[in-house]
Design a protein around this motif. Structure first.
Motif, mmCIF file in Angstrom:
data_model
loop_
_atom_site.group_PDB
_atom_site.id
_atom_site.type_symbol
_atom_site.label_atom_id
_atom_site.label_comp_id
_atom_site.label_asym_id
_atom_site.label_seq_id
_atom_site.Cartn_x
_atom_site.Cartn_y
_atom_site.Cartn_z
ATOM 1 N N ARG A 286 0.833 -1.212 0.000
ATOM 2 C CA ARG A 286 0.000 0.000 0.000
ATOM 3 C C ARG A 286 0.867 1.260 0.000
ATOM 4 O O ARG A 286 0.483 2.277 -0.572
ATOM 5 C CB ARG A 286 -0.970 -0.012 1.180
ATOM 6 C CG ARG A 286 -0.321 -0.031 2.546
ATOM 7 C CD ARG A 286 -1.373 -0.071 3.646
ATOM 8 N NE ARG A 286 -2.161 -1.308 3.583
ATOM 9 C CZ ARG A 286 -3.296 -1.487 4.260
ATOM 10 N NH1 ARG A 286 -3.790 -0.518 5.013
ATOM 11 N NH2 ARG A 286 -3.957 -2.630 4.170
ATOM 12 N N VAL A 320 2.982 -7.502 2.326
ATOM 13 C CA VAL A 320 1.748 -7.090 2.987
ATOM 14 C C VAL A 320 1.806 -7.543 4.434
ATOM 15 O O VAL A 320 1.965 -8.742 4.700
ATOM 16 C CB VAL A 320 0.503 -7.688 2.302
ATOM 17 C CG1 VAL A 320 -0.756 -7.372 3.110
ATOM 18 C CG2 VAL A 320 0.360 -7.159 0.882
ATOM 19 N N GLY A 328 -6.832 -11.002 -0.214
ATOM 20 C CA GLY A 328 -5.866 -10.002 -0.640
ATOM 21 C C GLY A 328 -4.991 -10.440 -1.792
ATOM 22 O O GLY A 328 -5.466 -10.959 -2.798
ATOM 23 N N GLU A 333 -3.500 -5.241 -3.556
ATOM 24 C CA GLU A 333 -3.393 -4.279 -2.456
ATOM 25 C C GLU A 333 -2.670 -3.016 -2.934
ATOM 26 O O GLU A 333 -3.078 -1.894 -2.617
ATOM 27 C CB GLU A 333 -2.661 -4.896 -1.262
ATOM 28 C CG GLU A 333 -2.476 -3.931 -0.117
ATOM 29 C CD GLU A 333 -2.787 -4.520 1.248
ATOM 30 O OE1 GLU A 333 -2.276 -3.977 2.225
ATOM 31 O OE2 GLU A 333 -3.557 -5.492 1.347
ATOM 32 N N LEU A 388 -9.527 -1.947 1.855
ATOM 33 C CA LEU A 388 -8.075 -1.898 1.994
ATOM 34 C C LEU A 388 -7.672 -2.105 3.452
ATOM 35 O O LEU A 388 -6.703 -2.820 3.741
ATOM 36 C CB LEU A 388 -7.539 -0.560 1.485
ATOM 37 C CG LEU A 388 -6.008 -0.395 1.513
ATOM 38 C CD1 LEU A 388 -5.329 -1.434 0.633
ATOM 39 C CD2 LEU A 388 -5.607 1.010 1.072
ATOM 40 N N ASN A 391 -7.450 -5.667 4.284
ATOM 41 C CA ASN A 391 -6.642 -6.477 3.342
ATOM 42 C C ASN A 391 -7.550 -7.257 2.395
ATOM 43 O O ASN A 391 -7.340 -8.452 2.147
ATOM 44 C CB ASN A 391 -5.732 -7.449 4.099
ATOM 45 C CG ASN A 391 -4.743 -6.755 5.009
ATOM 46 O OD1 ASN A 391 -4.786 -6.919 6.223
ATOM 47 N ND2 ASN A 391 -3.854 -5.961 4.420
ATOM 48 N N ALA A 393 -8.512 -6.275 -0.976
ATOM 49 C CA ALA A 393 -8.513 -5.628 -2.287
ATOM 50 C C ALA A 393 -9.077 -6.539 -3.367
ATOM 51 O O ALA A 393 -9.636 -6.058 -4.365
ATOM 52 C CB ALA A 393 -7.103 -5.189 -2.660
#
Length: 422
Positions: A286, A320, A328, A333, A388, A391, A393
């Motif tokens: 991110r 992540v 995710g 992400e 988001l 987690n 996305a």
């Protein structure tokens, strides 16, 4: 040539990147001559291992046999080299049994024999053989914790090497006096062959103390058996300069840079000026999304550092740190973070995909983004910020129909990102 619509253009760039690093186009250029008197044994592990084995068989002129292990669903048809499928990113019993068989196969080789070792990303989890005194369940738990921690791939593989009976050069030592030629497809920033799949055939510069420090850094709960092993001299890996590796060789045959250059060449044929930002970007997915968004805004508003129209290309391996419980993948992400930061700015389209065709443990390679993505999501009641934070996305881009589902590509040079600024 007239450029296709933005979405198709980005998909074309991804296809060009993946095609450039597929084993069928590379392996034959790095094969050594067959041994004059001995046998040829093929071993290997990774998401591209089966396709690499298939490419070896198509180009090899003499007899051969062997075993490679790949991820479930990533197999390829071979005649003489056995392909075993196992679990990734968390190892399983199939991978453990394959690793044990591989060690058995390389026993009693002579100086007349040749070992071709085919290594690609994912091999560390697929070639799972815990060191003595450590159970597979303990390695699985540590692997899961490392995956959730945000640790970089080099850090994870340092730990894996020192808890393994086969990685960190140990597989090469088991081959005895045989000549070992290793071909590697790199999925690690910097393309260090000792890090790729935890370097089963290469000496290792890291130490058991390094591995313990990494586990402490990420506050990972370590069972007593692992602590005892890391405190023992037997956990140490063979180091650079070890004479037992004399006569061995290795070749990194595909990298993220190769993929990015192929995508750049494709963009030029479509009349779009490409700029390769980096082939080795690491960090939280991110955060990397925010950085790419800031650069994109600079291009849009200032014409710096690039003039539009252009496409910005980058690769590497983001991470992540998992705090939510959604679906995710580091590429989606990244892309959702990028989308939220762009706030629907006009004339910007993007793609983020894993070159192995699987983003994390989901069924997609990644996703695509356009200026209308946030508006279309809002119209469906989909809140990107909330997803988001969780987690999740995958769910954002799935709701839009914007996931990229390529299936396993049978290669792996990690992340591919392209941002088209018109």
């Amino acid at each position: 040539m007239t450029a296709p619509a933005p979405r198709q253009l980005l998909l074309d760039l991804y296809d060009a990147a993946v095609g450039a690093v597929h084993p069928r186009n590379l392996v034959q250029d790095f094969l050594p001559p067959p041994p004059a008197n001995g046998r040829t044994l093929v071993i290997g592990a990774g998401k591209g291992a089966a396709a690499m084995a298939q490419a070896v068989e198509r180009s090899w002129t003499g007899p051969l046999s062997g075993l490679v292990v790949t991820r479930y669903g990533h197999s390829a048809e071979t005649k003489h080299i056995e392909v075993v499928e196992a679990s990734h990113p968390v190892p399983d019993d199939a991978g453990q049994k394959a690793a044990a068989r591989m060690l058995d196969m390389v026993q009693d080789l002579t100086a007349d024999d040749l070992v071709l070792c085919l290594i690609s990303g994912g091999g560390s989890a697929l070639l799972a053989l815990p060191a003595e005194g450590i159970t597979l369940a303990e390695k699985q738990a540590l692997n899961k914790a490392l995956l959730r921690s945000g640790a970089a791939i080099g850090e994870m593989n340092c730990v894996r090497k020192h808890l393994s009976a086969i990685k960190g050069g140990r597989l090469a030592l088991a081959c005895g006096k045989a000549r070992v030629v290793t071909m590697l497809i790199s999925d690690v920033p910097g393309d260090d062959p000792r890090v790729i799949a935890s370097g089963p055939t290469l000496p290792d510069a890291t130490t058991s103390a390094d591995a313990l420090a990494i586990l402490r850094k990420y506050e990972i709960d370590v069972p007593p058996s692992v602590l005892a092993h890391l405190a023992s001299p037997t956990s140490e890996t063979p180091k650079p300069g070890d004479e037992r590796f004399a006569g061995h060789s290795h070749h990194v045959i595909a990298t993220a840079q190769h993929a990015l250059e192929a995508a750049a060449a494709k963009a030029r044929t479509l009349g779009i000026t490409p700029y390769i930002l980096s082939d080795g970007i690491e960090g939280e997915a991110r955060d990397i999304g925010l950085m790419h968004a800031a650069m994109t805004r600079q291009v849009l508003t200032r014409g710096q550092p690039f003039a539009r129209p252009c496409v910005i290309l980058s690769g590497g391996e983001t991470t992540v740190t998992v705090r939510g419980n959604g679906r995710g993948g580091r590429n989606v992400e990244f892309l959702l973070s990028f989308a939220l930061a762009m706030e629907g700015a006009a004339n910007v389209h993007a793609i983020a995909c894993d070159t192995d065709g699987i983003d994390g443990s989901e069924d997609n390679a990644g996703a695509v983004y356009g200026p209308d993505s946030l508006a279309r999501a809002a119209a469906q009641g989909v809140n990107g910020k909330h997803l988001l934070a969780n987690n999740d996305a995958y769910s954002f881009f799935s709701a839009l129909g914007d996931l990229v589902v390529s299936g396993p590509t049978r290669t792996n040079v990690n992340d591919f990102r392209a941002i088209l600024i018109q």
